[in-house]
Design a protein around this motif. Structure first.
Motif, PDB file in Angstrom:
ATOM      1  N   ARG A  29       0.829  -1.202   0.000  1.00 21.69           N
ATOM      2  CA  ARG A  29       0.000   0.000   0.000  1.00 21.69           C
ATOM      3  C   ARG A  29       0.868   1.259   0.000  1.00 21.69           C
ATOM      4  O   ARG A  29       0.589   2.219  -0.718  1.00 21.69           O
ATOM      5  N   ALA A  30       1.951   1.251   0.799  1.00 19.46           N
ATOM      6  CA  ALA A  30       2.860   2.401   0.844  1.00 19.46           C
ATOM      7  C   ALA A  30       3.512   2.616  -0.518  1.00 19.46           C
ATOM      8  O   ALA A  30       3.640   3.756  -0.984  1.00 19.46           O
ATOM      9  N   ASP A  35       3.790   5.778  -5.567  1.00 17.39           N
ATOM     10  CA  ASP A  35       3.652   5.853  -7.028  1.00 17.39           C
ATOM     11  C   ASP A  35       2.527   6.805  -7.425  1.00 17.39           C
ATOM     12  O   ASP A  35       2.655   7.563  -8.391  1.00 17.39           O
ATOM     13  N   LEU A  36       1.433   6.768  -6.688  1.00 21.54           N
ATOM     14  CA  LEU A  36       0.307   7.650  -6.976  1.00 21.54           C
ATOM     15  C   LEU A  36       0.696   9.115  -6.787  1.00 21.54           C
ATOM     16  O   LEU A  36       0.377   9.961  -7.630  1.00 21.54           O
ATOM     17  N   ALA A  37       1.393   9.414  -5.705  1.00 22.86           N
ATOM     18  CA  ALA A  37       1.841  10.787  -5.460  1.00 22.86           C
ATOM     19  C   ALA A  37       2.808  11.246  -6.547  1.00 22.86           C
ATOM     20  O   ALA A  37       2.748  12.396  -7.012  1.00 22.86           O
ATOM     21  N   GLU A  38       3.680  10.348  -6.961  1.00 18.97           N
ATOM     22  CA  GLU A  38       4.633  10.676  -8.030  1.00 18.97           C
ATOM     23  C   GLU A  38       3.892  10.961  -9.339  1.00 18.97           C
ATOM     24  O   GLU A  38       4.213  11.925 -10.053  1.00 18.97           O
ATOM     25  N   ALA A  39       2.878  10.167  -9.647  1.00 14.75           N
ATOM     26  CA  ALA A  39       2.105  10.373 -10.871  1.00 14.75           C
ATOM     27  C   ALA A  39       1.339  11.689 -10.817  1.00 14.75           C
ATOM     28  O   ALA A  39       1.271  12.417 -11.813  1.00 14.75           O
ATOM     29  N   ARG A  40       0.779  12.023  -9.657  1.00 15.27           N
ATOM     30  CA  ARG A  40       0.060  13.295  -9.523  1.00 15.27           C
ATOM     31  C   ARG A  40       0.998  14.476  -9.676  1.00 15.27           C
ATOM     32  O   ARG A  40       0.645  15.487 -10.294  1.00 15.27           O
ATOM     33  N   ALA A  41       2.193  14.376  -9.095  1.00 15.25           N
ATOM     34  CA  ALA A  41       3.171  15.457  -9.224  1.00 15.25           C
ATOM     35  C   ALA A  41       3.587  15.637 -10.677  1.00 15.25           C
ATOM     36  O   ALA A  41       3.713  16.764 -11.169  1.00 15.25           O
TER      37      ALA A  41
END
Length: 67
Positions: A29-30, A35-41
């Protein structure tokens, strides 16, 4: 990011008879959230106007939210 992709750890669904522990689930999950935060950035950098609009829309939604 490349070191995470190189060590593919199959999920419990891919390993027959294996039971997933809480630690494994939290680790996966971490990694997903990183990865999700990186994609949003990345998306915010590539599409700044859309990101600004989304930020303003989110701020308006939070202002009108009733606790």
């Amino acid at each position: 990011m490349s070191e995470r992709n190189s060590r593919h750890d199959p999920s419990p669904r891919e390993r027959p008879g294996a039971v997933e522990t809480d630690a494994e689930r939290r680790r996966r999950r971490a990694e997903f959230l990183r990865d999700l935060a990186e994609a949003r950035a990345l998306r915010a950098r590539v599409q700044p106007r859309r990101a600004k609009t989304a930020r303003l829309r989110h701020a308006m939604r939070m202002r009108t939210f009733r606790w």
